[in-house]
Motif scaffolding. Structure first.
Motif, short mmCIF file in Angstrom:
data_model
loop_
_atom_site.label_atom_id
_atom_site.label_comp_id
_atom_site.label_asym_id
_atom_site.label_seq_id
_atom_site.Cartn_x
_atom_site.Cartn_y
_atom_site.Cartn_z
N ARG A 199 -7.75 -9.51 3.62
CA ARG A 199 -8.04 -8.09 3.52
C ARG A 199 -7.44 -7.37 4.73
N TYR A 219 0.81 -1.21 0.00
CA TYR A 219 0.00 0.00 0.00
C TYR A 219 0.85 1.26 0.00
N ALA A 251 -9.81 -0.92 -2.82
CA ALA A 251 -8.48 -1.47 -3.07
C ALA A 251 -8.16 -1.49 -4.56
N VAL A 307 -6.36 -3.03 1.65
CA VAL A 307 -5.42 -3.77 0.82
C VAL A 307 -5.91 -5.21 0.71
#
Length: 365
Positions: free
Chosen positions: A266, A113, A363, A171
């Motif tokens: 996640r 990220y 995301a 993410v």
């Protein structure tokens, strides 16, 4: 292809490399000018905001749309993420905390990220991580929230409900497990495999098929399990991800041993500032409802009536009362959208307690 043709291509590649370097440097200079402009524009005593998650997401999505190959979208996103991460570090190094030990999947999610130019800090306890974000010790925190093969992380719900935190991003990380060993491990005499409980569960079929008699030892994290396997290197192995190999001097004996290839976890990015709309957002809320037959219906009707797309619902009993249920709900849209505002107002009227955890960009890949 002739030697002369290869030589011509190499000359062309060298020329392209020079142009790429020149453009990256020009971008970095522009980032420094933006930083100076931000500093000059804020009032005395105020702190300028250098990092804007919504801006980076917009850049990455624009690059995906413009990508014509041959590099994949994943590779393009990785390249531009690292460029932006390095440019941001010129303005102000970003401090990020992640839950767990060095080398775990949460650190990998943080790098996906934010890029590798951030200052990352492992924190073992979720409460400590939340406190560091609230106190400003770090700008953001990264925590796992759910896995495609398992349920929501329950204790994370309590932390979100009890703390004044904002979800700033998400993410989706593909989880790949490898069987790692030390250089001196006697692989034909392996008697123990160390790993986190979830990793052992996600690789259980492979273990039954290949190591049916090996003892499975659960540990607090994959990274800690790797340390343990290293100390007992003669007859033990560990199941971990890619990042663990380097810091613990382990090598991969068998790669990608997870039972489900489509295995994603996640992760949520938490901070203290709300994220403006990007046009492709998601919102998370926590709602508690009395244990009544119509409770779930009352919660869902406003979303149906306003055609709001729900992406996830998790339910559990509240810790404080067995007659109260807590719902963790994700849906498409931003809390500043007019339709979403109407839905949230209706839901809040029906709920015992209601909290918007945050609206954030969806995301990227």
């Amino acid at each position: 292809m002739s030697e002369q043709t290869i030589k011509d291509f190499r000359v062309r590649i060298d020329s392209l490399d020079d142009r790429v370097l020149e453009l990256i440097s020009e971008r970095a200079f522009c980032a420094q000018e933006v930083a100076r402009a931000k500093i000059a524009s804020v009032a005395t005593g105020e702190v300028p905001i250098f990092y804007r998650p919504e801006r980076e997401i917009q850049v990455l999505k624009r690059m995906i749309k413009r990508n014509k190959g041959p590099l994949s979208n994943e590779e393009i996103v990785w390249l531009f993420r690292e460029i932006m991460s390095s440019c941001l570090a010129l303005e102000q190094p970003l401090k990020v905390a992640y839950l767990g030990s060095e080398g775990n999947f949460t650190q990998l999610a943080a790098m996906k990220y934010f890029g590798h130019a951030v200052i990352s800090k492992p924190i073992a306890a979720i409460d400590e991580l939340f406190c560091d974000v609230v106190a400003g010790v770090v700008k953001f925190g990264v925590v796992p929230i759910s896995n495609s093969t398992e349920e929501l992380v329950d204790h994370m719900l309590d932390s979100f409900f009890e703390r004044n935190m904002v979800i700033c991003g998400e993410v989706d990380l593909r989880i790949q497990h490898h069987l790692l060993v030390c250089g001196n491990t006697k692989t034909n005499r392996t008697t123990s495999v160390y790993s986190h409980t979830q990793s052992l569960v996600q690789c259980s079929k492979w273990l039954y098929a290949n190591y049916p008699n090996v003892e499975r030892v659960t540990w607090s994290s994959d990274a800690e399990a790797a340390k343990l396997a290293q100390s007992n290197e003669w007859n033990s192995a560990s199941i971990t991800g890619d990042m663990v190999e380097s810091p613990y001097r382990l090598t991969s004996m068998v790669e990608k041993i997870e039972d489900l290839q489509d295995n994603f976890t996640r992760f949520l990015i938490i901070g203290s500032e709300e994220i403006p709309p990007t046009g492709d957002d998601k919102t998370s809320i926590i709602v508690s409802m009395s244990n009544r037959p119509e409770a779930l219906y009352k919660l869902l009707v406003p979303f149906y009536e306003h055609r709001i797309d729900l992406t996830r619902i998790e339910v559990r009993l509240a810790r404080s009362s067995k007659s109260t249920y807590m719902f963790f709900v994700d849906f498409i849209g931003h809390c500043r959208d007019s339709l979403v505002k109407d839905v949230l107002e209706q839901v809040s009227h029906e709920a015992l307690t209601f909290k918007i955890l945050g609206s954030y960009p969806k995301a990227v890949l």
